[in-house]
Design a protein around this motif. Sequence first.
Motif, PDB file in Angstrom:
ATOM      1  N   GLU A  76     -56.816  62.742  11.542  1.00 45.80           N
ATOM      2  CA  GLU A  76     -57.149  61.773  10.236  1.00 45.80           C
ATOM      3  C   GLU A  76     -55.798  61.509   9.431  1.00 45.80           C
ATOM      4  O   GLU A  76     -55.645  60.484   8.921  1.00 45.80           O
ATOM      5  CB  GLU A  76     -58.176  62.395   9.680  1.00 45.80           C
ATOM      6  N   GLU A  77     -54.783  62.689   9.459  1.00 43.40           N
ATOM      7  CA  GLU A  77     -53.857  62.717   8.673  1.00 43.40           C
ATOM      8  C   GLU A  77     -52.789  63.722   9.024  1.00 43.40           C
ATOM      9  O   GLU A  77     -53.522  64.892   9.308  1.00 43.40           O
ATOM     10  CB  GLU A  77     -53.957  62.445   7.356  1.00 43.40           C
ATOM     11  N   THR A  78     -51.529  63.537   9.032  1.00 43.89           N
ATOM     12  CA  THR A  78     -50.612  64.835   9.148  1.00 43.89           C
ATOM     13  C   THR A  78     -49.765  64.885   8.204  1.00 43.89           C
ATOM     14  O   THR A  78     -49.692  64.025   7.254  1.00 43.89           O
ATOM     15  CB  THR A  78     -49.892  64.503  10.441  1.00 43.89           C
ATOM     16  N   LEU A  79     -49.029  65.944   8.165  1.00 44.71           N
ATOM     17  CA  LEU A  79     -47.832  65.929   7.125  1.00 44.71           C
ATOM     18  C   LEU A  79     -46.859  64.687   7.070  1.00 44.71           C
ATOM     19  O   LEU A  79     -46.536  64.118   6.078  1.00 44.71           O
ATOM     20  CB  LEU A  79     -46.994  67.336   7.113  1.00 44.71           C
ATOM     21  N   ALA A  80     -46.608  64.358   8.426  1.00 44.39           N
ATOM     22  CA  ALA A  80     -45.851  63.220   8.776  1.00 44.39           C
ATOM     23  C   ALA A  80     -46.416  61.909   8.236  1.00 44.39           C
ATOM     24  O   ALA A  80     -45.653  61.072   7.531  1.00 44.39           O
ATOM     25  CB  ALA A  80     -45.245  63.350  10.133  1.00 44.39           C
ATOM     26  N   SER A  81     -47.440  61.647   8.624  1.00 42.38           N
ATOM     27  CA  SER A  81     -47.852  60.460   8.731  1.00 42.38           C
ATOM     28  C   SER A  81     -48.392  60.383   6.904  1.00 42.38           C
ATOM     29  O   SER A  81     -48.434  59.097   6.433  1.00 42.38           O
ATOM     30  CB  SER A  81     -49.379  60.154   9.271  1.00 42.38           C
ATOM     31  N   GLY A  82     -48.962  61.281   6.471  1.00 48.09           N
ATOM     32  CA  GLY A  82     -49.471  61.115   4.979  1.00 48.09           C
ATOM     33  C   GLY A  82     -48.414  61.031   3.900  1.00 48.09           C
ATOM     34  O   GLY A  82     -48.316  60.230   3.088  1.00 48.09           O
ATOM     35  N   THR A  83     -47.012  61.564   4.364  1.00 46.34           N
ATOM     36  CA  THR A  83     -46.093  61.541   3.486  1.00 46.34           C
ATOM     37  C   THR A  83     -45.222  60.246   3.790  1.00 46.34           C
ATOM     38  O   THR A  83     -44.738  59.621   2.806  1.00 46.34           O
ATOM     39  CB  THR A  83     -44.951  62.683   3.788  1.00 46.34           C
ATOM     40  N   ALA A  84     -45.464  59.517   5.017  1.00 45.28           N
ATOM     41  CA  ALA A  84     -44.686  58.424   5.393  1.00 45.28           C
ATOM     42  C   ALA A  84     -45.422  57.401   4.651  1.00 45.28           C
ATOM     43  O   ALA A  84     -45.267  56.287   4.042  1.00 45.28           O
ATOM     44  CB  ALA A  84     -45.004  58.177   6.847  1.00 45.28           C
ATOM     45  N   ALA A  85     -46.864  57.497   4.444  1.00 48.58           N
ATOM     46  CA  ALA A  85     -47.797  56.524   3.761  1.00 48.58           C
ATOM     47  C   ALA A  85     -47.331  56.630   2.252  1.00 48.58           C
ATOM     48  O   ALA A  85     -47.361  55.594   1.582  1.00 48.58           O
ATOM     49  CB  ALA A  85     -49.372  56.854   3.889  1.00 48.58           C
ATOM     50  N   ALA A  86     -47.147  57.889   1.920  1.00 49.82           N
ATOM     51  CA  ALA A  86     -46.799  58.097   0.220  1.00 49.82           C
ATOM     52  C   ALA A  86     -45.491  57.254  -0.168  1.00 49.82           C
ATOM     53  O   ALA A  86     -45.322  56.446  -0.967  1.00 49.82           O
ATOM     54  CB  ALA A  86     -46.390  59.667  -0.008  1.00 49.82           C
ATOM     55  N   ALA A  87     -44.289  57.548   1.145  1.00 49.78           N
ATOM     56  CA  ALA A  87     -43.024  56.775   0.724  1.00 49.78           C
ATOM     57  C   ALA A  87     -43.236  55.036   0.597  1.00 49.78           C
ATOM     58  O   ALA A  87     -42.762  54.651  -0.056  1.00 49.78           O
ATOM     59  CB  ALA A  87     -42.011  57.209   1.772  1.00 49.78           C
ATOM     60  N   ALA A  88     -44.243  54.828   1.779  1.00 47.13           N
ATOM     61  CA  ALA A  88     -44.390  53.310   1.586  1.00 47.13           C
ATOM     62  C   ALA A  88     -45.159  52.848   0.361  1.00 47.13           C
ATOM     63  O   ALA A  88     -45.079  51.781  -0.092  1.00 47.13           O
ATOM     64  CB  ALA A  88     -45.432  53.094   2.800  1.00 47.13           C
ATOM     65  N   GLY A  89     -45.905  53.903  -0.408  1.00 47.62           N
ATOM     66  CA  GLY A  89     -46.750  53.501  -1.601  1.00 47.62           C
ATOM     67  C   GLY A  89     -45.744  53.309  -2.534  1.00 47.62           C
ATOM     68  O   GLY A  89     -46.038  53.506  -3.938  1.00 47.62           O
ATOM     69  N   GLY A  90     -44.474  54.179  -2.678  1.00 47.30           N
ATOM     70  CA  GLY A  90     -43.482  54.272  -3.832  1.00 47.30           C
ATOM     71  C   GLY A  90     -43.505  55.608  -4.258  1.00 47.30           C
ATOM     72  O   GLY A  90     -42.780  55.895  -5.319  1.00 47.30           O
ATOM     73  N   TYR A  91     -44.103  56.472  -3.476  1.00 47.02           N
ATOM     74  CA  TYR A  91     -44.178  58.024  -3.996  1.00 47.02           C
ATOM     75  C   TYR A  91     -42.706  58.910  -3.731  1.00 47.02           C
ATOM     76  O   TYR A  91     -42.413  58.663  -2.486  1.00 47.02           O
ATOM     77  CB  TYR A  91     -45.493  58.509  -3.718  1.00 47.02           C
ATOM     78  N   CYS A  92     -42.364  59.393  -4.723  1.00 50.53           N
ATOM     79  CA  CYS A  92     -41.400  60.434  -4.373  1.00 50.53           C
ATOM     80  C   CYS A  92     -41.846  61.939  -4.252  1.00 50.53           C
ATOM     81  O   CYS A  92     -41.075  62.713  -3.977  1.00 50.53           O
ATOM     82  CB  CYS A  92     -40.003  60.407  -5.294  1.00 50.53           C
ATOM     83  N   ALA A  93     -42.932  62.043  -4.660  1.00 47.24           N
ATOM     84  CA  ALA A  93     -43.582  63.453  -4.377  1.00 47.24           C
ATOM     85  C   ALA A  93     -45.349  63.320  -4.492  1.00 47.24           C
ATOM     86  O   ALA A  93     -45.518  62.524  -5.309  1.00 47.24           O
ATOM     87  CB  ALA A  93     -43.222  64.481  -5.740  1.00 47.24           C
ATOM     88  N   ILE A  94     -45.850  64.135  -3.889  1.00 48.47           N
ATOM     89  CA  ILE A  94     -47.225  64.199  -3.774  1.00 48.47           C
ATOM     90  C   ILE A  94     -47.769  65.771  -3.743  1.00 48.47           C
ATOM     91  O   ILE A  94     -46.992  66.682  -3.320  1.00 48.47           O
ATOM     92  CB  ILE A  94     -47.856  63.729  -2.293  1.00 48.47           C
ATOM     93  N   LEU A  95     -48.919  65.816  -4.129  1.00 52.36           N
ATOM     94  CA  LEU A  95     -49.556  67.356  -4.201  1.00 52.36           C
ATOM     95  C   LEU A  95     -50.706  67.436  -3.244  1.00 52.36           C
ATOM     96  O   LEU A  95     -51.560  66.367  -3.327  1.00 52.36           O
ATOM     97  CB  LEU A  95     -49.979  67.683  -5.522  1.00 52.36           C
ATOM     98  N   ALA A  96     -50.809  68.186  -2.082  1.00 51.17           N
ATOM     99  CA  ALA A  96     -51.955  68.173  -1.413  1.00 51.17           C
ATOM    100  C   ALA A  96     -53.114  69.183  -1.732  1.00 51.17           C
ATOM    101  O   ALA A  96     -52.896  70.464  -1.994  1.00 51.17           O
ATOM    102  CB  ALA A  96     -51.403  68.464  -0.015  1.00 51.17           C
ATOM    103  N   MET A  97     -54.100  68.831  -1.480  1.00 53.35           N
ATOM    104  CA  MET A  97     -55.518  69.447  -1.575  1.00 53.35           C
ATOM    105  C   MET A  97     -55.528  70.575  -0.611  1.00 53.35           C
ATOM    106  O   MET A  97     -55.145  70.168   0.613  1.00 53.35           O
ATOM    107  CB  MET A  97     -56.635  68.558  -2.032  1.00 53.35           C
TER     108      MET A  97
END
Length: 432
Positions: free
Chosen positions: A80-101
């Motif tokens: 469903e998601e990996t560290l690589a895919s989820g953070t790539a999605a974040a970058a594409a959305g304009g995010y420079c940092a995310i917090l994971a549950m």
Amino acid sequence: MLWQKDLPGANVVIRGARVLDPAEGIDARLEVRIDDGTIAEVAERVDANEHRVVEAEGLVLAPAFVDPHVHLRTPGREDEETLASGTAAAAAGGYCAILAMPNTDPVVDSAATLGALVDAARREAEVPVGFLAAITRGQRGEELTEMGELADTGAVAFSDDGVPVASAGLMRRALQYASSTDRALALHCEEPTLSRGGHVHEGRVAAELGFAGYPSVAESVAVERDLALAGYERGRVHVLHLSAAASVEALRRAREAGVAASGEATPHHLVLTDDAVRSLDPNVKMNPPLRAEQDRLTLLDALRDGTIEAIATDHAPHAAHEKDVPFEAAPFGVTGLETALAALYTHLVGPGLLSLETLLERMSAGPARIFGLERPRVAAGACANLVLLDLEREWTVGEQPFRSRSGNSWLLGSTLTGAVQMTLAGGKVAFE
Ligand SMILES: [Zn+2]
Ligand SMILES: [Zn+2]
């Protein structure tokens, strides 16, 4: 507390953009020079030296976004998601940092599991990522985790998100232990004896469709309880994905009374109501559910006046075969990292319901402040955490493949205005 891949810092000059940093009080046409990942100069004219020059005429340059609430599904559901895919999605959305549950399999409830994630993020994460650890072992709501050890291993905060901490007594002790680690508790507020079996907001639409309801009060009694406990124990709490007007009013009163409490709202709760459920699209099924128009308007008011300090996507990827079932059988949760800015710009800023400045503040400085992260800013000396936005570009969600491994977006097929052109995260070009 945040980790990402070790890459060289960017050497870039950005020219021609409208620089908009509400927290710094900047709204002007300025040029920005970035030396080895650090903003070296912000001025009307900067020297390009040998740097790459990005021509940004007609674009907005702002502090990049911080998402305090993401499900990366790793470990356990890497389909469903990996560290690589989820953070790539974040970058594409304009995010420079995310917090994971931490509601993964296994749950992030031990230093060993957390430590392995931290190491993996250093190898794989495209943008800096921080991890929350569980409040209770296995998120079973029975015994507390070793919060001190987890904080030492890098836990940014604690949460049992996905499920509530049902016992008030355990919540009280969690507040006591979390305080000693100087970390907040991020709370999924739901009284399970009121929500159990509910698929959608209890109201007219649920009655018409014959669905079991999940009433607003299932959220608001839990919010009231946890704010009362936080006040009593002088603990710090962050209320996740607020959906109901009564919850917002409780948060407002608690903050006025001096309780160290913050809150977040999601793009879907800010844009949609339970009317959307009439489509029977499993991609409008989430927890908490979409609520009534009055709830949505109350969230919007609280976002404007700062009672709600943060916008969070609650990005919750699900495998297509799990969502592609009748509404009642589908799991809760929708994706959001790649569409948040455009959804909110199109539906709130465009029609004049929210200023662009407030939107940018609640997506960046607000969440950073709540979790004690460095505030992304356009200022000399700051690490380059910047987003370049084309607020005129229209695009259709789903036409280009998602970077996320999952496509359970409530916006599939919608045409939105506003696109992320480039993201610098942790001093590196993470997306363009
Ligand atoms: Zn939740
Ligand atoms: Zn969540």
